[in-house]
Design a protein around this motif. Structure first.
Motif, PDB file in Angstrom:
ATOM      1  N   LYS A 279     -73.625  57.982 -56.904  1.00 12.16           N
ATOM      2  CA  LYS A 279     -72.940  57.074 -57.821  1.00 12.16           C
ATOM      3  C   LYS A 279     -71.531  57.575 -58.123  1.00 12.16           C
ATOM      4  O   LYS A 279     -70.578  56.776 -58.219  1.00 12.16           O
ATOM      5  CB  LYS A 279     -73.750  56.929 -59.120  1.00 12.16           C
ATOM      6  N   ALA A 282     -69.453  56.547 -55.229  1.00 11.93           N
ATOM      7  CA  ALA A 282     -69.318  55.094 -55.146  1.00 11.93           C
ATOM      8  C   ALA A 282     -68.262  54.584 -56.124  1.00 11.93           C
ATOM      9  O   ALA A 282     -67.488  53.673 -55.808  1.00 11.93           O
ATOM     10  CB  ALA A 282     -70.664  54.426 -55.415  1.00 11.93           C
ATOM     11  N   LYS A 283     -68.224  55.169 -57.311  1.00  9.22           N
ATOM     12  CA  LYS A 283     -67.230  54.762 -58.295  1.00  9.22           C
ATOM     13  C   LYS A 283     -65.807  55.023 -57.807  1.00  9.22           C
ATOM     14  O   LYS A 283     -64.871  54.333 -58.222  1.00  9.22           O
ATOM     15  CB  LYS A 283     -67.485  55.491 -59.616  1.00  9.22           C
ATOM     16  N   ASN A 285     -64.995  54.649 -54.709  1.00 10.75           N
ATOM     17  CA  ASN A 285     -64.867  53.841 -53.478  1.00 10.75           C
ATOM     18  C   ASN A 285     -64.953  54.695 -52.210  1.00 10.75           C
ATOM     19  O   ASN A 285     -64.255  54.437 -51.231  1.00 10.75           O
ATOM     20  CB  ASN A 285     -63.565  53.037 -53.490  1.00 10.75           C
ATOM     21  N   SER A 288     -69.294  53.677 -47.886  1.00  8.11           N
ATOM     22  CA  SER A 288     -69.162  52.475 -47.059  1.00  8.11           C
ATOM     23  C   SER A 288     -70.065  52.619 -45.840  1.00  8.11           C
ATOM     24  O   SER A 288     -70.764  53.630 -45.676  1.00  8.11           O
ATOM     25  CB  SER A 288     -67.704  52.277 -46.629  1.00  8.11           C
ATOM     26  N   ASP A 302     -80.724  53.364 -58.796  1.00  4.16           N
ATOM     27  CA  ASP A 302     -79.382  52.780 -58.782  1.00  4.16           C
ATOM     28  C   ASP A 302     -78.609  53.219 -57.545  1.00  4.16           C
ATOM     29  O   ASP A 302     -77.902  52.418 -56.917  1.00  4.16           O
ATOM     30  CB  ASP A 302     -78.605  53.194 -60.033  1.00  4.16           C
ATOM     31  N   GLU A 303     -78.738  54.481 -57.181  1.00  3.08           N
ATOM     32  CA  GLU A 303     -78.012  54.999 -56.021  1.00  3.08           C
ATOM     33  C   GLU A 303     -78.557  54.416 -54.724  1.00  3.08           C
ATOM     34  O   GLU A 303     -77.795  54.158 -53.782  1.00  3.08           O
ATOM     35  CB  GLU A 303     -78.084  56.519 -56.002  1.00  3.08           C
ATOM     36  N   ARG A 305     -79.737  51.438 -54.406  1.00  2.95           N
ATOM     37  CA  ARG A 305     -79.149  50.094 -54.324  1.00  2.95           C
ATOM     38  C   ARG A 305     -77.692  50.167 -53.876  1.00  2.95           C
ATOM     39  O   ARG A 305     -77.225  49.315 -53.103  1.00  2.95           O
ATOM     40  CB  ARG A 305     -79.262  49.392 -55.685  1.00  2.95           C
ATOM     41  N   ILE A 306     -76.977  51.187 -54.315  1.00  5.57           N
ATOM     42  CA  ILE A 306     -75.586  51.371 -53.891  1.00  5.57           C
ATOM     43  C   ILE A 306     -75.512  51.554 -52.379  1.00  5.57           C
ATOM     44  O   ILE A 306     -74.686  50.938 -51.696  1.00  5.57           O
ATOM     45  CB  ILE A 306     -74.955  52.577 -54.621  1.00  5.57           C
ATOM     46  N   ASP A 309     -76.358  48.222 -50.608  1.00  5.80           N
ATOM     47  CA  ASP A 309     -75.276  47.237 -50.724  1.00  5.80           C
ATOM     48  C   ASP A 309     -74.078  47.614 -49.847  1.00  5.80           C
ATOM     49  O   ASP A 309     -73.390  46.731 -49.311  1.00  5.80           O
ATOM     50  CB  ASP A 309     -74.828  47.109 -52.177  1.00  5.80           C
ATOM     51  N   ALA A 310     -73.830  48.923 -49.699  1.00 11.71           N
ATOM     52  CA  ALA A 310     -72.687  49.381 -48.899  1.00 11.71           C
ATOM     53  C   ALA A 310     -72.978  49.385 -47.406  1.00 11.71           C
ATOM     54  O   ALA A 310     -72.045  49.491 -46.599  1.00 11.71           O
ATOM     55  CB  ALA A 310     -72.273  50.785 -49.340  1.00 11.71           C
TER      56      ALA A 310
END
Length: 483
Positions: A279, A282-283, A285, A288, A302-303, A305-306, A309-310
């Motif tokens: 996380k 991810a914050k 950026n 990817s 949460d991580e 899902r990150i 999504d990436a």
């Protein structure tokens, strides 16, 4: 002077003669010229030819083809040109048979290959464990040590059915170390990503040698071995080994990779009930689809899902993580969320070997044990992680990872004749639950036969192991480490 000549001149083996001189690939293959002088360990790679893998169980890992009983695979000049049954191929050399399982070559996605020279040398006390040991020996590490450690890794990889490796190199105190490891990858014939990393002597207050990374990138035509090898960056990221890194360190490294257009890979084990490392990145950026995450051992929901999504891939090291007490990666949670997962050796210093099918077995047993059912993770899913998922993670799935027409011929043939296999029942279960390196009969990389009838075709293993043993003892003495 070549590294091999340098090693020979230092008399690491005392001038021992080549044990396997004249070894040729067994019939029905034509004999190949090895090009190996007495005392050398690696000969010229065998030429590509035209082969048909006939009458085997073909596990294509291609969802449109599936498994083919009594299947054939036609290979010409390194490319798969037909897959099916009863293929006609006049003039092609026949391999395979009804007691063989044919599947894509295994794809490894995170391995510090250089330190196989000190396999099993992580001690039983904290002060002798992996990181203190690597730091201490790293002060005395020479390019020829990197040559032998990386070649030993490559040799074991081929012997165990790995056709692609991710050489996550972090013993690069000077340019010749990078050049040496790249030379080994080319000589071995493996497909590979070479990720340029740090060195134990490099403080976390200083960036990587960015100028040398640019040099390697600029000279890549001489390193890529007919495009079998591609370049990446082994990034330290914002946080490493319990501390934050300065932005003046992590940002120039990341931005150089973006400027050069090369993929990144980063260790993100996380901490038990603590900082969310994924996380954090991810914050900023930094996550990817071309950033490969190693470990993700303590990734939170949460991580996960990150990562999903990436579109980022995760390289799992369940054997290494458990061995050093890092914990168990949330494999099923990652897979169920849609994260592309694959397998990693990490380091044979703690895993002992590079048997990727053993890693697959460990993962299956771990997940089924965690969830209290023998059906949570099935062997066939583990084989996906070891083949096509690994190719996706390294961004080479358009070339390898499945047995599909048009892809390159990175293929292994597994014999069921061994006493530990003994019959041809369910192929996925046999591969994950029973198979060992001794059952890997034939290995092709880009259409070159690098193992045949259980023997490597271009590497003198006995000579290599003798030299690595001598180099290991010499290194210990120079460092005065557990001598």
């Amino acid at each position: 002077m070549s590294i091999l000549n340098y090693i020979n001149r230092r008399h690491l083996l005392g001038g021992a003669a080549l044990v396997g001189a004249g070894l040729a690939a067994p019939a029905p293959l034509p004999a190949q010229e090895r090009g190996r002088a007495a005392g050398e360990m690696v000969g010229r790679l065998p030429p590509r030819g035209e082969f048909i893998l006939r009458g085997a169980i073909v596990m294509t890992m291609d969802p449109t083809l599936g498994d083919i009983k009594n299947g054939d695979v036609h290979i010409k000049d390194g490319q798969i040109i037909a897959v099916g049954s009863g293929l006609q191929s006049p003039g092609a050399i026949s391999l395979g048979g009804p007691d063989m399982i044919v599947l894509p070559g295994l794809v490894e996605t995170h391995w510090h290959m250089w330190n196989t020279l000190v396999r099993g040398f992580s001690g039983d006390r904290r002060e002798e464990s992996y990181f203190p040991m690597i730091t201490a020996l790293g002060k005395y590490w020479r390019p020829e040590d990197s040559y032998l450690g990386t070649l030993l890794s490559a040799t074991e990889a081929l012997n165990s059915g790995i056709t692609t490796v991710h050489n996550w190199s972090h013993m690069l105190p000077a340019p010749e170390y990078a050049d040496t490891e790249l030379r080994v990858l080319a000589e071995s014939g493996l497909r590979a990503r070479f990720s340029y990393g740090w060195s134990p002597s490099l403080p976390d207050t200083e960036p990587l040698p960015l100028d040398d990374i640019e040099r390697v990138h600029k000279q890549w035509d001489k390193f890529n071995n007919e495009h079998l090898i591609h370049l990446g960056l082994a990034w330290r990221g914002m946080w490493r080994l319990g501390k934050y890194l300065p932005e003046r360190v992590y940002r120039p490294e990341f931005e150089l990779a973006r400027h050069l257009g090369i993929p990144l890979a980063i260790h993100m084990p996380g901490l038990r009930n603590s900082l969310e490392i994924i996380k954090l990145h991810a914050k900023a950026n930094f996550i990817s689809s071309d950033v490969l995450i190693a470990h993700a051992t303590w990734a939170t929901a949460d991580e996960i899902r990150i990562l999903a999504d990436a579109g980022a891939s995760t390289s799992l090291s369940p054997v290494a993580d458990a061995r050093v007490g890092f914990g168990f990666p949330p494999i099923s949670e990652l897979i169920d969320a849609g994260v592309n997962c694959c397998f990693s050796i990490d380091t044979t210093v703690v895993t002992g070997n590079c048997n990727l099918l053993e890693t697959a077995k460990y993962a299956v047993n771990l997940e089924n044990g965690r969830f209290g059912t023998e059906y949570k993770m099935l062997p066939r899913k583990a084989i996906e992680l070891a083949t096509i998922n690994g190719a996706k993670a390294l961004q080479i799935a358009d070339r390898v990872g499945s047995i599909s027409v048009g892809k390159r011929a990175d293929i292994i043939l597994v014999s069921t004749r061994g006493e530990n296999m003994g019959l041809l029942s369910d192929p996925a279960h046999l591969l994950v639950e029973a198979c060992g390196p001794s059952n890997i009969d034939t290995v092709l990389v880009d259409g070159r036969i690098l193992k045949r009838d259980g023997k490597l075709t271009h590497i003198d293993v006995e000579n290599l192991t003798a030299k690595t043993s001598s180099a290991f003892n010499s290194l210990r003495q120079r460092a005065n480490w557990r001598v």
